[in-house]
Motif scaffolding. Structure first.
Motif, PDB file in Angstrom:
ATOM      1  N   ARG A  96       0.748  -1.196  -0.152  1.00  0.00           N
ATOM      2  CA  ARG A  96       0.016  -0.067   0.073  1.00  0.00           C
ATOM      3  C   ARG A  96       0.940   1.216   0.014  1.00  0.00           C
ATOM      4  O   ARG A  96       1.481   1.458   0.693  1.00  0.00           O
ATOM      5  CB  ARG A  96      -0.891   0.085   1.291  1.00  0.00           C
ATOM      6  N   SER A  97       0.554   2.088  -1.114  1.00  0.00           N
ATOM      7  CA  SER A  97       1.699   3.263  -1.372  1.00  0.00           C
ATOM      8  C   SER A  97       0.940   4.247  -0.109  1.00  0.00           C
ATOM      9  O   SER A  97      -0.020   4.440  -0.064  1.00  0.00           O
ATOM     10  CB  SER A  97       1.690   3.775  -2.618  1.00  0.00           C
ATOM     11  N   PRO A  98       1.820   5.153   0.442  1.00  0.00           N
ATOM     12  CA  PRO A  98       1.366   6.370   1.257  1.00  0.00           C
ATOM     13  C   PRO A  98       0.731   7.169   0.485  1.00  0.00           C
ATOM     14  O   PRO A  98       1.294   7.421  -0.895  1.00  0.00           O
ATOM     15  CB  PRO A  98       2.870   6.652   1.878  1.00  0.00           C
ATOM     16  N   PRO A  99      -0.466   7.937   0.741  1.00  0.00           N
ATOM     17  CA  PRO A  99      -0.894   8.807  -0.001  1.00  0.00           C
ATOM     18  C   PRO A  99      -0.036   9.758  -0.638  1.00  0.00           C
ATOM     19  O   PRO A  99      -0.209  10.486  -1.760  1.00  0.00           O
ATOM     20  CB  PRO A  99      -1.966   9.107   0.625  1.00  0.00           C
ATOM     21  N   SER A 100       1.092  10.209   0.041  1.00  0.00           N
ATOM     22  CA  SER A 100       1.849  11.282  -0.189  1.00  0.00           C
ATOM     23  C   SER A 100       2.947  10.939  -1.254  1.00  0.00           C
ATOM     24  O   SER A 100       3.567  11.785  -1.641  1.00  0.00           O
ATOM     25  CB  SER A 100       2.768  11.469   1.039  1.00  0.00           C
ATOM     26  N   LEU A 101       3.028   9.506  -1.718  1.00  0.00           N
ATOM     27  CA  LEU A 101       4.108   8.970  -2.849  1.00  0.00           C
ATOM     28  C   LEU A 101       3.403   9.546  -4.061  1.00  0.00           C
ATOM     29  O   LEU A 101       2.275   9.738  -4.459  1.00  0.00           O
ATOM     30  CB  LEU A 101       3.779   7.518  -2.819  1.00  0.00           C
ATOM     31  N   ARG A 102       4.502  10.323  -4.883  1.00  0.00           N
ATOM     32  CA  ARG A 102       4.095  10.854  -6.271  1.00  0.00           C
ATOM     33  C   ARG A 102       4.571   9.791  -6.962  1.00  0.00           C
ATOM     34  O   ARG A 102       5.885   9.396  -7.238  1.00  0.00           O
ATOM     35  CB  ARG A 102       5.110  12.154  -6.192  1.00  0.00           C
ATOM     36  N   TRP A 103       3.540   9.304  -7.827  1.00  0.00           N
ATOM     37  CA  TRP A 103       3.802   8.429  -8.967  1.00  0.00           C
ATOM     38  C   TRP A 103       3.411   9.149 -10.335  1.00  0.00           C
ATOM     39  O   TRP A 103       2.714   9.471 -10.392  1.00  0.00           O
ATOM     40  CB  TRP A 103       2.801   7.333  -8.734  1.00  0.00           C
ATOM     41  N   ILE A 104       4.756   8.925 -11.085  1.00  0.00           N
ATOM     42  CA  ILE A 104       4.411   9.752 -12.350  1.00  0.00           C
ATOM     43  C   ILE A 104       4.813   8.519 -13.325  1.00  0.00           C
ATOM     44  O   ILE A 104       5.727   7.894 -13.495  1.00  0.00           O
ATOM     45  CB  ILE A 104       5.515  10.494 -12.668  1.00  0.00           C
ATOM     46  N   GLU A 105       3.820   8.403 -14.272  1.00  0.00           N
ATOM     47  CA  GLU A 105       3.615   7.319 -15.370  1.00  0.00           C
ATOM     48  C   GLU A 105       3.803   7.836 -16.631  1.00  0.00           C
ATOM     49  O   GLU A 105       3.018   8.810 -17.053  1.00  0.00           O
ATOM     50  CB  GLU A 105       2.458   6.465 -15.342  1.00  0.00           C
ATOM     51  N   VAL A 106       5.025   7.442 -17.302  1.00  0.00           N
ATOM     52  CA  VAL A 106       5.435   8.051 -18.734  1.00  0.00           C
ATOM     53  C   VAL A 106       5.077   6.952 -19.728  1.00  0.00           C
ATOM     54  O   VAL A 106       5.745   5.720 -19.528  1.00  0.00           O
ATOM     55  CB  VAL A 106       6.610   8.451 -18.718  1.00  0.00           C
TER      56      VAL A 106
ATOM     57  N   PRO B 277      -6.726   6.494  -7.520  1.00  0.00           N
ATOM     58  CA  PRO B 277      -5.518   6.349  -7.233  1.00  0.00           C
ATOM     59  C   PRO B 277      -4.957   6.141  -5.660  1.00  0.00           C
ATOM     60  O   PRO B 277      -5.694   7.165  -4.828  1.00  0.00           O
ATOM     61  CB  PRO B 277      -4.333   7.361  -7.885  1.00  0.00           C
ATOM     62  N   MET B 278      -4.143   5.370  -5.266  1.00  0.00           N
ATOM     63  CA  MET B 278      -3.934   5.382  -3.802  1.00  0.00           C
ATOM     64  C   MET B 278      -2.901   6.463  -3.700  1.00  0.00           C
ATOM     65  O   MET B 278      -2.389   6.289  -2.354  1.00  0.00           O
ATOM     66  CB  MET B 278      -3.529   3.990  -3.350  1.00  0.00           C
TER      67      MET B 278
END
Length: 193
Positions: A4-14, A32-33
């Motif tokens: 479970r990712s923390p809500p503060s995680l910034r995930w950038i999908e390219v 998104p989580m």
């Protein structure tokens, strides 16, 4: 265990713009989580890639770059250029990728070569020197996990006669075992400082 990712995680999908548009359409109702940003970008467009990477690097203190199912489709020169571009950004600390050996590429070419050629997606990158390919471009291997070992660990080895393959590997020399482990793996590279 489910991650479970923390809500503060910034995930950038390219990905290619049309792939991102397809995902946006299909996943429009999903929440998104974490903080998710999808970017339509052809990573072989060097000027746009450098500008994008610089922006990401300036906005983050520690970045893990993940390339899954990408490098095998790029020629070695493009992989080298991408590696160098990533290494120039101080906040890009780690790089998680999948990597294949020339031996595995030959096996895959026999099995899927025609289909890949029809789709204009041939396999191009399987460095004989494995992760040492990345050393002159600012990266060093931090961790390597063989796909076969992980498949066995997770009981996912669905290859016919996998049990026989595992038994026979017990009688191989250490060098042959390592060659087998290095056929296909997941790698964490660390940026050289």
């Amino acid at each position: 265990m489910l991650f479970r990712s923390p809500p503060s995680l910034r995930w950038i999908e390219v990905d290619f713009p049309d792939v991102i548009a397809f995902k946006e359409e299909r996943l429009a109702r999903e929440k998104p989580m974490c903080e998710l940003q999808r970017v339509g970008l052809d990573l072989t467009d060097i000027a746009r890639r450098k500008a994008f990477l610089a922006g990401v690097g300036a906005a983050a203190a520690k970045v893990l770059v993940l390339t899954e199912g990408l490098l095998i489709y790029l020629p070695p020169e493009q992989v080298a250029r991408l590696a160098s571009d990533l290494a120039t950004i101080p906040s890009f600390r780690w790089w998680l990728m999948d990597i294949s050996s020339p031996k595995l590429m030959k096996i895959l070419e026999k099995r899927w070569g025609r289909s890949l050629a029809k789709g204009n997606a041939p396999f191009l990158f399987a460095p004989p020197e494995s992760t040492q390919f990345f050393a002159p471009h600012g990266w060093k291997e931090s961790e390597y996990r063989a796909m076969w070992d992980e498949a066995n660990r997770l009981n996912r080895a669905e290859v016919p006669l996998a049990w026989l393959w595992n038994l026979l590997s017990r009688f191989q020399s250490p060098a042959k075992k390592e060659e087998g482990r290095r056929m296909s793996g997941m790698v964490v590279l660390e940026r050289r400082t």
